[in-house]
Scaffold this motif. Structure first.
Motif, PDB file in Angstrom:
ATOM      1  N   LYS A  73       0.835  -1.202   0.000  1.00 19.47           N
ATOM      2  CA  LYS A  73       0.000   0.000   0.000  1.00 19.47           C
ATOM      3  C   LYS A  73       0.872   1.256   0.000  1.00 19.47           C
ATOM      4  O   LYS A  73       0.590   2.228  -0.709  1.00 19.47           O
ATOM      5  N   PHE A  74       1.933   1.226   0.797  1.00 17.16           N
ATOM      6  CA  PHE A  74       2.844   2.373   0.873  1.00 17.16           C
ATOM      7  C   PHE A  74       3.535   2.603  -0.464  1.00 17.16           C
ATOM      8  O   PHE A  74       3.637   3.747  -0.940  1.00 17.16           O
ATOM      9  N   ILE A  75       3.995   1.517  -1.098  1.00 19.49           N
ATOM     10  CA  ILE A  75       4.659   1.645  -2.395  1.00 19.49           C
ATOM     11  C   ILE A  75       3.703   2.187  -3.441  1.00 19.49           C
ATOM     12  O   ILE A  75       4.058   3.057  -4.248  1.00 19.49           O
ATOM     13  N   ALA A  76       2.463   1.692  -3.441  1.00 14.10           N
ATOM     14  CA  ALA A  76       1.461   2.160  -4.403  1.00 14.10           C
ATOM     15  C   ALA A  76       1.203   3.657  -4.220  1.00 14.10           C
ATOM     16  O   ALA A  76       1.072   4.411  -5.205  1.00 14.10           O
ATOM     17  N   LEU A  77       1.134   4.114  -2.968  1.00 16.39           N
ATOM     18  CA  LEU A  77       0.926   5.535  -2.689  1.00 16.39           C
ATOM     19  C   LEU A  77       2.113   6.353  -3.177  1.00 16.39           C
ATOM     20  O   LEU A  77       1.938   7.403  -3.817  1.00 16.39           O
ATOM     21  N   CYS A  78       3.315   5.875  -2.899  1.00 19.62           N
ATOM     22  CA  CYS A  78       4.524   6.594  -3.335  1.00 19.62           C
ATOM     23  C   CYS A  78       4.579   6.711  -4.849  1.00 19.62           C
ATOM     24  O   CYS A  78       4.956   7.755  -5.390  1.00 19.62           O
ATOM     25  N   ASN A  79       4.168   5.659  -5.536  1.00 23.77           N
ATOM     26  CA  ASN A  79       4.229   5.683  -6.986  1.00 23.77           C
ATOM     27  C   ASN A  79       3.204   6.612  -7.615  1.00 23.77           C
ATOM     28  O   ASN A  79       3.319   6.981  -8.783  1.00 23.77           O
ATOM     29  N   LYS A  80       2.212   7.003  -6.834  1.00 23.31           N
ATOM     30  CA  LYS A  80       1.273   8.020  -7.316  1.00 23.31           C
ATOM     31  C   LYS A  80       1.875   9.418  -7.184  1.00 23.31           C
ATOM     32  O   LYS A  80       1.453  10.350  -7.860  1.00 23.31           O
ATOM     33  N   LEU A  81       2.862   9.537  -6.303  1.00 25.63           N
ATOM     34  CA  LEU A  81       3.457  10.841  -6.019  1.00 25.63           C
ATOM     35  C   LEU A  81       4.768  11.080  -6.767  1.00 25.63           C
ATOM     36  O   LEU A  81       5.106  12.222  -7.058  1.00 25.63           O
ATOM     37  N   VAL A  82       5.504   9.982  -7.057  1.00 23.86           N
ATOM     38  CA  VAL A  82       6.788  10.140  -7.731  1.00 23.86           C
ATOM     39  C   VAL A  82       6.637   9.850  -9.215  1.00 23.86           C
ATOM     40  O   VAL A  82       5.717   9.160  -9.639  1.00 23.86           O
ATOM     41  N   LYS A  83       7.556  10.367  -9.976  1.00 23.01           N
ATOM     42  CA  LYS A  83       7.548  10.143 -11.424  1.00 23.01           C
ATOM     43  C   LYS A  83       8.251   8.834 -11.713  1.00 23.01           C
ATOM     44  O   LYS A  83       9.416   8.655 -11.383  1.00 23.01           O
ATOM     45  N   HIS A  84       7.536   7.909 -12.335  1.00 22.54           N
ATOM     46  CA  HIS A  84       8.131   6.621 -12.669  1.00 22.54           C
ATOM     47  C   HIS A  84       9.249   6.808 -13.688  1.00 22.54           C
ATOM     48  O   HIS A  84       9.129   7.588 -14.625  1.00 22.54           O
ATOM     49  N   LYS A  85      10.295   6.063 -13.519  1.00 27.77           N
ATOM     50  CA  LYS A  85      11.413   6.144 -14.456  1.00 27.77           C
ATOM     51  C   LYS A  85      11.816   4.774 -14.993  1.00 27.77           C
ATOM     52  O   LYS A  85      12.663   4.661 -15.853  1.00 27.77           O
ATOM     53  N   SER A  86      11.208   3.713 -14.454  1.00 31.47           N
ATOM     54  CA  SER A  86      11.606   2.359 -14.830  1.00 31.47           C
ATOM     55  C   SER A  86      10.380   1.478 -15.028  1.00 31.47           C
ATOM     56  O   SER A  86       9.320   1.722 -14.461  1.00 31.47           O
ATOM     57  N   LEU A  87      10.562   0.442 -15.837  1.00 31.09           N
ATOM     58  CA  LEU A  87       9.483  -0.490 -16.145  1.00 31.09           C
ATOM     59  C   LEU A  87       9.991  -1.921 -16.050  1.00 31.09           C
ATOM     60  O   LEU A  87      11.038  -2.256 -16.598  1.00 31.09           O
ATOM     61  N   ASN A  88       9.219  -2.751 -15.355  1.00 28.70           N
ATOM     62  CA  ASN A  88       9.471  -4.189 -15.318  1.00 28.70           C
ATOM     63  C   ASN A  88       8.387  -4.864 -16.146  1.00 28.70           C
ATOM     64  O   ASN A  88       7.200  -4.747 -15.839  1.00 28.70           O
ATOM     65  N   ILE A  89       8.782  -5.555 -17.196  1.00 28.80           N
ATOM     66  CA  ILE A  89       7.824  -6.249 -18.062  1.00 28.80           C
ATOM     67  C   ILE A  89       7.669  -7.674 -17.544  1.00 28.80           C
ATOM     68  O   ILE A  89       8.609  -8.461 -17.566  1.00 28.80           O
ATOM     69  N   GLY A  90       6.464  -8.005 -17.082  1.00 29.85           N
ATOM     70  CA  GLY A  90       6.220  -9.342 -16.558  1.00 29.85           C
ATOM     71  C   GLY A  90       6.934  -9.590 -15.249  1.00 29.85           C
ATOM     72  O   GLY A  90       7.520 -10.646 -15.036  1.00 29.85           O
ATOM     73  N   GLY A  91       6.869  -8.623 -14.342  1.00 26.80           N
ATOM     74  CA  GLY A  91       7.593  -8.722 -13.079  1.00 26.80           C
ATOM     75  C   GLY A  91       6.967  -9.644 -12.060  1.00 26.80           C
ATOM     76  O   GLY A  91       7.549  -9.863 -10.995  1.00 26.80           O
ATOM     77  N   GLY A  92       5.782 -10.173 -12.345  1.00 29.02           N
ATOM     78  CA  GLY A  92       5.119 -11.064 -11.407  1.00 29.02           C
ATOM     79  C   GLY A  92       4.142 -10.326 -10.509  1.00 29.02           C
ATOM     80  O   GLY A  92       4.217  -9.100 -10.345  1.00 29.02           O
ATOM     81  N   PRO A  93       3.222 -11.055  -9.874  1.00 28.82           N
ATOM     82  CA  PRO A  93       2.170 -10.428  -9.061  1.00 28.82           C
ATOM     83  C   PRO A  93       2.662  -9.857  -7.738  1.00 28.82           C
ATOM     84  O   PRO A  93       1.920  -9.143  -7.068  1.00 28.82           O
ATOM     85  N   ASN A  94       3.897 -10.170  -7.343  1.00 26.90           N
ATOM     86  CA  ASN A  94       4.421  -9.684  -6.066  1.00 26.90           C
ATOM     87  C   ASN A  94       5.452  -8.575  -6.222  1.00 26.90           C
ATOM     88  O   ASN A  94       6.017  -8.115  -5.226  1.00 26.90           O
ATOM     89  N   PHE A  95       5.705  -8.162  -7.467  1.00 23.87           N
ATOM     90  CA  PHE A  95       6.701  -7.114  -7.680  1.00 23.87           C
ATOM     91  C   PHE A  95       6.091  -5.739  -7.426  1.00 23.87           C
ATOM     92  O   PHE A  95       5.084  -5.366  -8.034  1.00 23.87           O
TER      93      PHE A  95
END
Length: 272
Positions: free
Chosen positions: A11-33
């Motif tokens: 939940k904390f990571i999801a909130l942070c990712n709404k606030l920070v600008k994404h710079k990286s992408l994991n393609i097929g990183g799995g359901p726990n990434f």
């Protein structure tokens, strides 16, 4: 307690990712990434992945063009059909910025061929195939190096097995469950492995499954040598910088678990 901690961490990571600008992408990183500053395009929904994204021949990454510094894919491309792989590489090119990098990890199929030709059984112990090889005997498929190699090039499972990507389940004992290589004659495999390239081998096995097996889903279904992978990347406008494993791991140490499965993996770093 661990489950509760993980819930709040995600939940904390999801909130942070709404606030920070994404710079990286994991393609097929799995359901726990789930990492701060990372997108994850993954079909299976899980604790770290709230939205399913299917990689298809006409998919479009929900990411702005030329906006990313890193695109990463670890042991995912070999699970995709040929047209989807081409689309994924084109989309990777699109979302990478001018100085961005694409880092790919796939099974080292050239090493697989070398191991089967040298009868190096130790190499195949790193794949955890023994965990599902008990499903082979009901179909008359022996557990030996030729068939272990065949599964790495082209693996299939049936509905009785469920899915190797589903949540952890009890050991399968049904004589109808199967997760293994195509059920071909061993002489066919020996001839196929004797002098052919990884891409050709995977295509031949995949076509056999399509022609002969009903109600099976693919695990692995694609393979490349270094030169074959470079050709795929070139077609998407990408240029290989290096296949040097040590150099890539050192340069990309901030990529989560970059050195995971390094003994059995081919590493590739490419740019626009």
């Amino acid at each position: 307690m661990t489950r509760i901690k993980n819930f709040f961490r995600f939940k904390f990571i999801a909130l942070c990712n709404k606030l920070v600008k994404h710079k990286s992408l994991n393609i097929g990183g799995g359901p726990n990434f789930a990492k701060i500053g990372w997108y994850n395009l993954e079909a299976e929904v899980g604790p770290g992945n709230g939205t399913s994204f299917l990689l298809t021949p006409d998919c479009k990454f929900p990411i702005t063009s030329a906006s990313l510094k890193v695109v990463y894919s670890s042991h995912n491309l070999e699970h995709l059909d040929e047209e989807t792989v081409k689309r994924v590489l084109l989309e990777s090119y699109r979302v990478l910025g001018p100085d961005g990098i694409l880092v790919i990890k796939i099974p080292d199929f050239e090493k697989v061929l070398e191991a089967v030709r040298l009868k190096d059984g130790a190499f195949f112990k790193g794949w955890n195939i023994e965990k599902i090889a008990h499903t082979w005997k009901y179909r008359g498929v022996p557990d030996n190096l030729n068939y272990r190699a065949a599964m790495i090039f082209c693996g299939i499972w049936n509905k009785e097995f469920n899915s190797p990507f589903a949540s952890k389940k009890d050991k399968i004992t049904s004589n109808k469950a199967y997760h293994g290589p195509p059920m071909v004659e061993e002489s066919f495999l020996e001839k196929l492995f004797s002098s052919n390239s990884p891409s050709f081998i995977a295509k031949q096995l995949r076509q056999y499954v399509i022609d002969q097996h009903m109600d099976f889903s693919f695990n692995h279904q694609n393979a490349w040598s270094r030169s074959e992978l470079e050709n795929e990347l070139n077609q998407a406008g990408l240029k290989v910088v290096t296949f040097d494993k040590s150099s890539i791991i050192k340069q990309c140490k901030n990529i989560p678990k970059i050195d995971n499965m390094k003994e059995i993996s081919l590493y590739c770093l490419a740019k626009k």
